[in-house]
Design a protein around this motif. Structure first.
Motif, PDB file in Angstrom:
ATOM      1  N   HIS A  61       0.820  -1.219   0.000  1.00 41.11           N
ATOM      2  CA  HIS A  61       0.000   0.000   0.000  1.00 41.11           C
ATOM      3  C   HIS A  61       0.854   1.270   0.000  1.00 41.11           C
ATOM      4  O   HIS A  61       0.452   2.282  -0.578  1.00 41.11           O
ATOM      5  N   GLU A  64       3.663   0.927  -3.533  1.00 38.98           N
ATOM      6  CA  GLU A  64       3.118   1.216  -4.868  1.00 38.98           C
ATOM      7  C   GLU A  64       2.888   2.716  -5.062  1.00 38.98           C
ATOM      8  O   GLU A  64       3.016   3.232  -6.172  1.00 38.98           O
ATOM      9  N   ASP A 213      -8.945   6.509  -8.256  1.00 37.07           N
ATOM     10  CA  ASP A 213      -8.654   5.095  -8.490  1.00 37.07           C
ATOM     11  C   ASP A 213      -8.206   4.337  -7.231  1.00 37.07           C
ATOM     12  O   ASP A 213      -8.006   3.114  -7.265  1.00 37.07           O
ATOM     13  N   ASP A 214      -8.019   5.050  -6.112  1.00 40.41           N
ATOM     14  CA  ASP A 214      -7.405   4.414  -4.940  1.00 40.41           C
ATOM     15  C   ASP A 214      -8.219   3.254  -4.383  1.00 40.41           C
ATOM     16  O   ASP A 214      -7.662   2.240  -3.971  1.00 40.41           O
ATOM     17  N   ARG A 216     -10.146   1.207  -5.930  1.00 43.54           N
ATOM     18  CA  ARG A 216      -9.978   0.029  -6.776  1.00 43.54           C
ATOM     19  C   ARG A 216      -8.593  -0.587  -6.563  1.00 43.54           C
ATOM     20  O   ARG A 216      -8.438  -1.795  -6.467  1.00 43.54           O
ATOM     21  N   ARG A 217      -7.563   0.287  -6.459  1.00 44.50           N
ATOM     22  CA  ARG A 217      -6.202  -0.225  -6.358  1.00 44.50           C
ATOM     23  C   ARG A 217      -5.879  -0.804  -4.985  1.00 44.50           C
ATOM     24  O   ARG A 217      -5.165  -1.797  -4.883  1.00 44.50           O
ATOM     25  N   LEU A 228      -2.713  -4.868  -6.456  1.00 44.66           N
ATOM     26  CA  LEU A 228      -1.744  -3.848  -6.789  1.00 44.66           C
ATOM     27  C   LEU A 228      -1.277  -3.975  -8.232  1.00 44.66           C
ATOM     28  O   LEU A 228      -1.400  -5.022  -8.851  1.00 44.66           O
ATOM     29  N   ALA A 229      -0.736  -2.889  -8.695  1.00 48.92           N
ATOM     30  CA  ALA A 229      -0.419  -2.815 -10.117  1.00 48.92           C
ATOM     31  C   ALA A 229       0.861  -3.539 -10.492  1.00 48.92           C
ATOM     32  O   ALA A 229       0.944  -4.188 -11.513  1.00 48.92           O
TER      33      ALA A 229
END
Ligand code: SAM
Length: 236
Positions: A61, A64, A213-214, A216-217, A228-229
């Motif tokens: 968290h 990223e 977008d937080d 969702r991420r 995470l991406a």
């Protein structure tokens, strides 16, 4: 120094033991470090080329979000395997090192939200490994006889930066709607720099630095999925 090798990670959640104190950091609190605290210290430009290391990265968290700012990328590691693809290392084990300063591949910044109980040991070790160390901790961490004698007396932080707003952290997941009575601050050490007066992280960060977008991420998902991406590892 350009760490590279981004890898998408698909994994299910793994629950750590409670003793590891897994409390993910709200993304906006990490952005406040990069948008307010580092610029206050004149370090904004350094982030452009530097690499960072979160040695207690949990599910990523904080890490990223750091990658949004650090042009040199970085490394995430944790003692527990959360199934996100980060390195599994005990930061308090002196054999745990990342990169090689001799090769010019090493983190200039060590940044984390360490477990509370061994946090002083985390800081002492981090100070031996990187010139810039930033740790997110309760504001009350600034006091305490033992911490004074083992850390603050000889290695006071360059900057104590309390949040004006509260930073809610909940065990095991980020809850974007949580509240808390606990106050937090960034503690920053810059090698060779004299301590500065406190810097208050201004109000409004939670709203301004939370991105659409937080959720969702980073908000926890009940089903297995890519929270995470990316995972960044140095690939020689
Ligand atoms: C408060 S959480 C922070 C997680 C992440 N940095 C974040 O901000 O979202 C503390 C993390 O420290 C990890 N941890 C505890 N002891 C550790 C150790 N000796 N070495 C590395 N990681 C450790 C835990 O597994 C947990 O993920």
């Amino acid at each position: 120094m350009i760490p590279s090798g981004h890898t998408a990670v698909m994994a299910s959640r793994r629950e750590p033991p409670g003793s590891l104190e897994f409390f993910p950091t709200p993304p906006w609190a990490t952005r406040a470090l990069c948008e307010h605290v580092f610029p206050h210290l004149g370090l904004a430009a350094d982030m452009e080329f530097a690499a960072c290391w979160d040695p207690a990265c949990g599910e990523g968290h904080m890490f990223e979000v750091l990658l949004e700012y650090f042009g040199g990328g970085g490394w995430g590691s944790d003692i527990f395997d959360y199934g996100r693809g980060y390195r599994v290392e005990d930061f308090l084990d002196e054999r745990t090192v990342i990169g090689s300063p001799a090769d010019g591949v090493a983190p200039e910044f060590i940044i984390s939200n360490p477990p509370f109980r061994p946090a002083a040991a985390f800081v002492r070790r981090a100070l031996t490994l990187a010139p810039i160390v930033a740790m997110l901790l309760r504001t009350a961490w600034i006091e305490g006889v033992e911490r004074y004698e083992t850390l603050f007396r000889d290695q006071p932080p360059t900057l104590f930066a309390p949040f004006v707003e509260r930073v809610p952290m909940t065990k095991g997941r980020w809850d974007p709607d949580a509240s808390t009575a606990t106050s937090y601050a960034w503690f920053v050490w810059v090698r060779g720099a004299a301590p500065r007066p406190p810097f208050w992280i201004p109000p409004g960060c939670r709203k301004a630095l939370t991105l659409p977008d937080d959720r969702r991420r980073f908000a926890s998902q009940p089903a297995a999925g890519p929270l995470l991406a990316s995972v960044v590892e140095w690939a020689p």
